[in-house]
Design a protein around this motif. Sequence first.
Motif, PDB file in Angstrom:
ATOM      1  N   MET A  68       0.834  -1.194   0.000  1.00 12.90           N
ATOM      2  CA  MET A  68       0.000   0.000   0.000  1.00 12.90           C
ATOM      3  C   MET A  68       0.874   1.251   0.000  1.00 12.90           C
ATOM      4  O   MET A  68       2.069   1.200   0.299  1.00 12.90           O
ATOM      5  N   SER A 108      -4.916   3.442   1.915  1.00  9.92           N
ATOM      6  CA  SER A 108      -5.799   2.458   1.283  1.00  9.92           C
ATOM      7  C   SER A 108      -5.578   2.356  -0.218  1.00  9.92           C
ATOM      8  O   SER A 108      -6.285   1.612  -0.908  1.00  9.92           O
ATOM      9  N   ASP A 129      -3.640   1.044  -3.435  1.00  4.72           N
ATOM     10  CA  ASP A 129      -2.983  -0.248  -3.624  1.00  4.72           C
ATOM     11  C   ASP A 129      -1.510  -0.154  -4.005  1.00  4.72           C
ATOM     12  O   ASP A 129      -0.716  -1.008  -3.606  1.00  4.72           O
ATOM     13  N   ASP A 130      -1.139   0.845  -4.781  1.00  6.10           N
ATOM     14  CA  ASP A 130       0.240   0.910  -5.265  1.00  6.10           C
ATOM     15  C   ASP A 130       1.203   1.226  -4.124  1.00  6.10           C
ATOM     16  O   ASP A 130       0.872   1.964  -3.180  1.00  6.10           O
TER      17      ASP A 130
END
Length: 285
Positions: free
Chosen positions: A1, A176, A178-179
């Motif tokens: 994250m 929050s 994703d990358d």
Amino acid sequence: MARITASVYTSHVPAIGAAMDLGKDQEPYWQKVFAGYEPSREWIKANKPDVVFLVYNDHANAFSLDIIPTFAIGTAAEFPIADEGWGPRPVPRVEGHPELASHIAQSVIQQDFDLTIVNRMDVDHGLTVPLSLMCGQPQAWPFKVIPFAVNVVQYPVPSGKRCFMLGQAIRKAIESFDDNLNVQIWGTGGMSHQLQGPRAGLINKEWDNQFLDRLIDDPKGLAEVPHIEYVREAGSEGIELVMWLIARGAMADVAGGGKPKVKHRFYHVPASNTAVGHLILENQA
């Protein structure tokens, strides 16, 4: 994250940008100001983020008095440099991060904060001067930037408490995503100054340094300071300091993590007709 690794706080005095652009940064008057940022430039080279979430206020360039959003997030891929009356500053265009910016907007709005989403926006000295102070004069900025404009120009303006809570919502939004991104959050503006009226030129060194102390050690208490204290003690433009509370609210200790490490602190009077304050805080693993 994605994660927030540090927060940076700095004044965004327009005359500082002019001094750099005109090659006056080594003149005796200005050298004292820029010397305070030399450690910061070394720090940013060693701790280069992928993205900077940069909190600043527009100075009637992107937004006129016809439409003034309280909080506005730039979601474009690129942000041109504003012409503030004497041509755009000779600095690189600002490259945005639309994916993260849009994710933050979605998350923060779902946390009950009303943001204005801006897909086209020129950015002025409020954003470019902090970049120049931290990065010098590169051919391109070394990271992507998400501009986040706060209304501290036309009353009513958001409270320090509201800004501090917004910082917490921004932290949740970034974490929050994703990358795997290294994100810094910068709060800019201030410190004490007043540009007009009988108190024009007001600077309050004692109050400014108490603000820096509390920003480090008592951010929740500092968030309770009412508008009238900013105006009374730090001048009419001192209200810009509520933007620093957005960055501080996004730090890990506010959510139960460890206290951040102070990497650099600097304060100088004067730069033009204002006090210059600067602070770097690192989240601890």
